[in-house]
Design an enzyme around this catalytic site. Structure first.
Site, PDB file in Angstrom:
ATOM      1  N   GLU A 216     -14.656 -10.311  -4.928  1.00  0.00           N
ATOM      2  CA  GLU A 216     -16.093 -10.228  -4.663  1.00  0.00           C
ATOM      3  C   GLU A 216     -16.610  -8.841  -5.030  1.00  0.00           C
ATOM      4  OE1 GLU A 216     -16.624 -11.367  -0.557  1.00  0.00           O
ATOM      5  OE2 GLU A 216     -15.897 -13.380  -0.918  1.00  0.00           O
TER       6      GLU A 216
ATOM      7  N   HIS B 288     -21.456 -14.383  -0.195  1.00  0.00           N
ATOM      8  CA  HIS B 288     -20.856 -14.000   1.094  1.00  0.00           C
ATOM      9  C   HIS B 288     -21.933 -13.577   2.107  1.00  0.00           C
ATOM     10  CE1 HIS B 288     -16.845 -12.518   3.003  1.00  0.00           C
ATOM     11  NE2 HIS B 288     -17.694 -12.929   3.930  1.00  0.00           N
TER      12      HIS B 288
ATOM     13  N   ARG C  30     -12.683 -17.197   3.671  1.00  0.00           N
ATOM     14  CA  ARG C  30     -12.233 -16.135   2.766  1.00  0.00           C
ATOM     15  C   ARG C  30     -11.781 -16.774   1.474  1.00  0.00           C
ATOM     16  NH1 ARG C  30     -14.560 -13.297   5.602  1.00  0.00           N
ATOM     17  NH2 ARG C  30     -13.995 -11.302   6.574  1.00  0.00           N
TER      18      ARG C  30
HETATM   19  C1  GLV Z   1     -17.693 -12.236   7.278  1.00  0.00           C
HETATM   20  O1  GLV Z   1     -17.073 -12.766   6.412  1.00  0.00           O
HETATM   21  C2  GLV Z   1     -17.088 -11.721   8.468  1.00  0.00           C
HETATM   22  O2  GLV Z   1     -15.855 -11.703   8.550  1.00  0.00           O
HETATM   23  O3  GLV Z   1     -17.835 -11.289   9.362  1.00  0.00           O
END
Ligand code: GLV
Ligand code: GLV
Length: 318
Positions: free
Chosen positions: A265, A284, A236
């Site tokens: 983001e 991401h 994160r």
């Molecule tokens: C992605 O970042 C998730 O938490 O699945």
């Protein structure tokens, strides 16, 4: 039962839902809902399928008085006020395990890309700057024999460690609790947090976000790291102080960074980190293989339907 998904889901998934519940979904596959849109959309919902950009805070939860389940299409659940959900008797579920290997793969892909300067290499070819062979052309960092320090030794951290062993790396980790069985099975060694920072040639962050972990890696922590180390974050964005990271990378205190996640983001295209040549980035996509994303969607649906059916979900959070 009334179910709302905050993203348009693949038709084979939504068809399955429509057979069992009164189903509706947000019209877009990629555009996030605003808080107002979300609060409007879930007024009648018994169940929500949510994604990590949905802020399911106390105010939003209060707008859904019938809510029984939040089925999150992700492993991370830091966008959900789980305590408030629990108080309201709302079950929360997520998608661990099914995304472990895909996320570890992307983590390693970014680690290798940073180690071998793949973005710059690709640009050199495409932009016509490939002159000839030269001894130190794009000379990168060797993995074999290097030390990888993994912060967070859960499922994904351990999957990254297994990959690292395949590259003949020395694996050290820090985790709130030691994992003696995994240490033996994988061949990894526990170290204190600061020692991991000091020893790592590659530092990989594999922790879930929690408010007390905000900027876990900031100026002081970066200063402890080797100046030729590479930082990888696929967990994160909020775990790293991006301003401090920028300074360290710009001033030669850190060799490179590889980031799949950002504090905000989508990361704005004028973000200072994006001006640096020694930063590899991705939007991401840690878990994004076709197989894994479909498994995540199917698990999300099974969890949701289980709760609405009065049964125990497979992967509950609360
Ligand atoms: C992605 O970042 C998730 O938490 O699945
Ligand atoms: C986090 O949930 C992990 O699997 O490491």
């Amino acid at each position: 039962m009334n179910v709302f998904a905050t993203r348009k889901l693949p038709q084979e998934v939504s068809d399955k839902l429509k057979q069992q519940v009164d189903y509706s979904e947000w019209h877009s596959e990629e555009q996030a809902m605003t808080k107002g849109e979300l609060m409007d959309a879930i007024k009648e919902a018994d169940g929500i399928i949510s994604v990590l950009s949905d802020q399911l805070d106390a105010e939003v939860l209060a707008s859904a008085p019938h809510l029984k389940v939040i089925s999150q299409l992700a492993v991370g659940i830091n966008n959900i006020d789980v305590k408030e959900a629990t108080t309201r008797g709302v079950r929360v579920t997520n998608t661990p395990d099914v995304l472990t290997n895909a996320t570890a793969d992307l983590t390693f892909a970014l680690l290798l890309a940073a180690a071998r300067k793949l973005s710059a290499a690709s640009a050199e070819v495409r932009e016509g700057n490939w002159k000839s062979w030269s001894l130190l052309q794009l000379a990168g960092k060797e993995l074999s024999g290097a030390t990888i320090g993994i912060l967070g030794f859960g499922r994904i951290g351990q999957a990254v460690a297994r990959r690292a062993k395949g590259f003949d790396m020395n694996v050290i980790y820090w985790n709130r609790s030691k994992k003696p069985e995994a240490e033996v099975e994988i061949g990894a060694t526990y170290q204190e947090f600061e020692d991991v920072l000091k020893q790592a040639d590659f530092l990989v962050i594999m922790l879930p976000f929690a408010p007390e972990l905000k900027y876990l890696i900031g100026e002081e922590e970066l200063a402890l790291m080797k100046s030729d180390a590479i930082l990888v974050n696929t967990a994160r964005g909020g775990l790293v102080d991006e301003a401090a990271l920028y300074e360290a990378l710009k001033n030669g205190k850190l060799a490179a960074a590889a980031l799949d996640v950002f504090e905000k983001e989508p990361v704005p295209t004028d973000h200072p980190l994006l001006t640096l040549p020694n930063v590899e980035v991705a939007p991401h996509i840690g878990s994004s293989t076709l197989a894994t994303r479909m498994e995540m969607a199917n698990l999300t649906v099974r969890n949701l339907l289980a709760v609405l059916d009065g049964k125990e979900p497979e992967t509950p959070v609360n």
